[in-house]
Design an enzyme around this catalytic site. Structure first.
Site, mmCIF file in Angstrom:
data_model
loop_
_atom_site.group_PDB
_atom_site.id
_atom_site.type_symbol
_atom_site.label_atom_id
_atom_site.label_comp_id
_atom_site.label_asym_id
_atom_site.label_seq_id
_atom_site.Cartn_x
_atom_site.Cartn_y
_atom_site.Cartn_z
ATOM 1 N N GLU A 447 0.848 -1.188 0.000
ATOM 2 C CA GLU A 447 0.000 0.000 0.000
ATOM 3 C C GLU A 447 0.887 1.242 0.000
ATOM 4 O O GLU A 447 1.160 1.797 -1.035
ATOM 5 C CB GLU A 447 -0.947 -0.025 1.207
ATOM 6 C CG GLU A 447 -2.034 1.028 1.096
ATOM 7 C CD GLU A 447 -3.338 0.634 1.768
ATOM 8 O OE1 GLU A 447 -3.442 -0.468 2.300
ATOM 9 O OE2 GLU A 447 -4.258 1.466 1.747
ATOM 10 N N GLU A 728 -2.296 0.261 13.359
ATOM 11 C CA GLU A 728 -3.471 0.688 12.599
ATOM 12 C C GLU A 728 -4.753 0.480 13.405
ATOM 13 O O GLU A 728 -5.682 1.268 13.334
ATOM 14 C CB GLU A 728 -3.543 -0.125 11.296
ATOM 15 C CG GLU A 728 -4.714 0.220 10.399
ATOM 16 C CD GLU A 728 -4.615 -0.462 9.041
ATOM 17 O OE1 GLU A 728 -3.893 -1.480 8.939
ATOM 18 O OE2 GLU A 728 -5.240 0.012 8.085
HETATM 19 C C1 RAM Z 1 -6.512 1.983 4.423
HETATM 20 C C2 RAM Z 1 -5.328 2.834 4.665
HETATM 21 C C3 RAM Z 1 -5.545 4.158 5.315
HETATM 22 C C4 RAM Z 1 -6.955 4.632 5.306
HETATM 23 C C5 RAM Z 1 -7.765 4.026 4.229
HETATM 24 C C6 RAM Z 1 -9.187 4.491 4.216
HETATM 25 O O1 RAM Z 1 -6.302 1.250 3.262
HETATM 26 O O2 RAM Z 1 -4.337 2.106 5.304
HETATM 27 O O3 RAM Z 1 -5.015 4.260 6.601
HETATM 28 O O4 RAM Z 1 -6.928 6.033 5.187
HETATM 29 O O5 RAM Z 1 -7.735 2.650 4.297
#
Ligand code: RAM
Length: 847
Positions: A447, A728
């Site tokens: 990502e 996260e």
């Molecule tokens: C995930 C990302 C990010 C977020 C989006 C909506 O893929 O890691 O942190 O902003 O989603």
């Protein structure tokens, strides 16, 4: 004594290839005099011993962003500058000289290409032999690439900067770097080589295994400008006299890692390049912060996992890579895989990397000690699994190197609670692990994108930690370039999703832009930078983009409520339904709250920029949005329609709560904490403000309790689980040691670290009262189990410190206020003092 130091030009120290011809100068005053204010300054700019501008003595207190107002500057020219100031009727000496060098007038060189195929992830090396016939006065290399490049002159790297030319909105602006190579050329023959890799331009990128997003062929372009002592000048540009060859780097991808075959060193076959025009690209000077190698770590352990994997532990989760020494035979291999965590059993855990392979492979040439570090990839890791290695491994031969944009660290915080100190360190490593030319969401999985929402929630905290102005100035320019014609803001900047086919199974590819809390980065980021640095010009530049975003929302709103479109909302909140990442707070509430917030900031910006028509218009719009919000979401008795923590937090934080319902709203928020067993269940949008709304509304006790909570869910839970970065999810590793769903489980994601600003603003109490900290509030609030706190912040005016401790029944505060500012000191008992620069101590009784 009065001294002037820390001279910067456009907030950069001695910039080469300055991206503006209208620079501004800043300096810091050092003096032991209390309440020191600059009364006058005098700047002098010279070129080759000739003064080109003397400001003369100017009666002004301005020491930050003082514009150059001399005659027009020349392109590609080095200028020296110095300044002296008068403080308390005393002139300083002239400062030491600082310098800046302007950029090229325009890019003239063509691109040269090799024979790489679209599907190939190899590196090509370009070469040019350069004969230096006379004595050089100065030599500069200007360079850019479609891909990533590294340049060597006579086998030596010309720079310690990495990942050039950086990632920008390539189709709108491709950046070039400038290098001073005067001392690197030798008399007569020289060989310049440039290695070019796929990188963000052509590589596998964008988290759906898409490649060649910007183009399918790598290219290199350079202008080499030689000025001889005898006054002659020569320019060597990329053209058909250059050659290319394969490189020992036979594979490299940012997500997947690098393969280096040392047997291919010095085995080049040089072939003719293809020349192609560069006129399709807008090639402009680099305006960000160069990426460099920063901290390095030796392994703290080397062990074998239950599965039999041989693993090095570097002790800190970082973004970077490993350098190692090895000895063996030609054809022997070293294979390293990278991971952030171990699983419950202590095995190497890579499932959360998704499709990113994060694997480096080195093939030995077999010649004594060989040292290798990958060139064009980075990994997010703490652990390294050594799959292949010839002979006995000595962990001391391995070094993990953190790599990030080389911004100055400006904030430090420590206190009596070691868990909070670790939290602060984790927040800081969240920044370091994710500010690699662009601000990314995470550095490990497939990502690593410039998610706008993550930046929007973290920008205030980031601004307390590092000097981020230049870093975000670049990113905001890319945001403006990638903004939709209707003002919509892509989910990620640079926008690498926009041209991809919509996909109804993938909400991100289907929607691509303009979620509340994400697109608002267009407004919140420039505004926050303005508050921290006081740079009006940056605000002016961002204004059309800010306004575009608010107008976009206005076009989607119905009766002043933003109740249309797709939104991530309170992303990854714990009150989401099972298996969902969408928090329980209704989207129309979050979206309308952000609509109000962005509109309010836009109105303030218009006011600051002297645009009173816009200021009036957006103030009026703001009041209408607030009315609409209140009638839609508050009942006539003051119950908020969304009984969620985030709903209450946003209503309080963005001034959306009718005065008469303030008490009820804050009481309900506290109830919602209690109902959740004393925990937060907020996501991206509610979390950053949680402690702020509590402390702003007389609930300091509850704020500290939330901050210091150790059991799940809380900030400190992950620290008890050994985290060295911010996760996260609050529960990336569950209480029983198992992992959450690997589909989206990064262990280096700064969004939840957005609470760092509360440590500086409330615990240490350092708040800008005027943009750039020219007026400062120091209003620390003690609480929880903390008995002492020390914080410092290097502002554009110099260092502020706030250090307090509890002693018997006293609260003792020591502060330091930099010259040319004044501060309001507010003691916890309500006593206030207004002071100028100096060091002061205060004491009051604990209540
Ligand atoms: C995930 C990302 C990010 C977020 C989006 C909506 O893929 O890691 O942190 O902003 O989603």
């Amino acid at each position: 004594m009065v001294k002037v130091c820390s001279l910067t030009c456009e907030s950069l120290e001695n910039p080469l290839g300055l991206p503006t011809m209208h620079p501004r100068f800043s300096w810091i005053i050092k003096t032991g005099i209390n309440s020191a204010f600059q009364q006058k300054y005098h700047i002098e700019v010279s070129e080759q011993d000739c003064v080109v501008w003397s400001s003369d003595v100017i009666e002004s207190g301005q020491s930050v962003f003082v514009p150059y107002t001399g005659k027009p500057l020349q392109y590609a020219t080095k200028y020296l500058w110095r300044v002296k100031v008068c403080v308390a009727d005393m002139w300083s000496e002239w400062s030491e000289y600082a310098w800046f060098e302007t950029a090229l007038e325009k890019w003239n060189a063509d691109f040269i290409e090799a024979d790489d195929k679209p599907e190939e992830s190899c590196v090509k090396t370009f070469r040019k032999k350069i004969n230096i016939s006379g004595e050089l006065r100065s030599a500069r290399i200007y360079a850019t690439a479609l891909g990533l490049y590294n340049i060597c002159l006579n086998g030596n790297p010309i720079s310690d900067t990495l990942f050039n030319p950086g990632w920008s909105a390539y189709n709108s602006r491709l950046l070039y770097q400038a290098y001073d190579v005067t001392d690197l050329f030798t008399k007569n023959s020289n060989v310049l080589t440039a290695s070019v890799a796929p990188g963000w331009f052509k590589g596998d990128f964008g988290f759906i295994n898409n490649r060649s997003y910007y183009g399918s062929k790598m290219a290199f372009s350079s202008q080499i400008e030689l000025h001889y002592a005898d006054g002659t000048y020569e320019c060597i540009s990329t053209d058909d006299s250059w050659q290319f060859s394969d490189s020992p780097i036979i594979y490299t991808e940012i997500y997947h890692g690098e393969t280096y075959d040392a047997r291919k060193e010095n085995a080049e076959t040089w072939k003719a390049v293809t020349v192609s025009p560069s006129t399709n690209y807008n090639i402009v000077p680099f305006d960000g912060v160069p990426v460099r190698r920063k901290e390095s770590f030796k392994p703290i352990a080397y062990f074998t996992t239950p599965k039999g994997e041989h693993v090095l532990d570097f002790g800190q989760n970082i973004a970077g890579r490993v350098r190692f020494n090895v000895r063996g035979n030609s054809g022997d291999t070293v294979k390293l895989r990278h991971a952030e965590v171990l699983d419950r059993e202590g095995n190497f855990y890579i499932e959360n990397l998704r499709d990113a392979k994060c694997t480096d492979l080195y093939i030995l040439k077999g010649a004594g000690i060989e040292t290798y570090e990958p060139a064009f990839t980075f990994h997010g890791f703490r652990y390294v699994c050594v799959d292949e290695y010839p002979g006995e491994l000595d962990p001391q031969d391995f070094t993990a190197i953190a790599i990030y944009s080389d911004m100055k660290n400006i904030g430090n915080f420590s206190c009596s609670d070691s868990l909070i100190n670790q939290l602060h360190s984790n927040i800081q490593w969240g920044l370091k692990g994710n500010f690699l030319d662009i601000p990314t969401d995470c550095p490990q999985r497939d990502e690593r994108l410039g998610w706008t929402g993550d930046v929007q929630v973290f920008i205030n905290t980031a601004s307390y930690l590092h000097e981020v102005q230049a870093f975000f100035r670049k990113w905001l320019r890319d945001l403006a370039k990638d903004q939709m014609p209707d003002g919509g803001v892509p989910f990620v900047i640079p926008d690498i999703l926009n041209n991809l086919k919509p996909d109804s199974d993938n909400v991100i590819l289907n929607e691509k832009h303009s979620s509340c809390g994400w697109g608002d980065a267009a407004v919140v980021v420039p505004w926050t930078l303005y508050i921290h640095y006081g740079d009006k010009r940056m605000l002016e530049e961002a204004y059309p983009s800010m306004r575009g975003w608010v107008e976009y929302i206005r076009s989607k709103a119905i009766d002043n409520l933003w109740n249309t479109g797709f939104h991530f909302g309170d992303w990854v909140a714990l009150d989401a339904k099972d298996g969902s990442h969408f928090g329980a707070t209704p989207n129309d509430l979050c979206a309308t709250a952000y609509y109000a917030y962005s509109t309010e900031l836009l109105a303030k910006t218009a006011e600051i920029l002297g645009n009173s028509a816009d200021a009036d218009e957006y103030r009026l719009l703001h009041s209408k949005i607030v009315c609409a919000y209140q009638s839609e979401f508050f009942t006539s008795n003051g119950r908020l329609a969304a009984r969620t923590q985030t709903g209450h937090i946003l209503s309080l934080m963005f001034g959306l709560t009718p005065e008469k319902f303030m008490a009820r709203t804050i009481d309900t928020l506290v109830e919602l904490i209690e109902e959740n067993g004393g925990h937060l269940v907020t996501g991206f949008l509610g979390t950053p403000y949680f402690l702020h709304v509590l402390s702003q509304n007389d609930r300091l006790k509850e704020a500290y309790a939330l901050l210091q909570r150790e059991e799940y869910p809380s900030w400190l839970y992950q620290i008890k689980k050994g985290a060295t970065t911010i996760w996260e999810h609050l529960n990336g590793i569950l209480e029983d040691g198992t992992m959450r769903d690997p589909g989206m489980n990064s262990f280096n994601h700064y969004a939840y670290g957005a609470i760092g600003d509360w440590l500086y603003q409330v615990v240490a109490g350092i708040v800008p009262l005027e943009p750039g900290f020219s007026r400062i509030l120091i209003s620390p609030k003690y609480g929880g189990t903390l008995t002492n706190v020390e914080a410092e912040l290097n502002t554009p005016y110099g260092k502020i410190t706030s250090a307090w401790k509890l002693h018997d029944s006293d609260f003792l505060l020591n502060v330091k206020v930099p010259p040319n500012t004044n501060a309001e000191i507010c003691m916890p008992n309500g006593e206030t003092y207004t002071v100028g620069s100096g060091e002061y101590s205060y004491r009051c009784k604990i209540t």
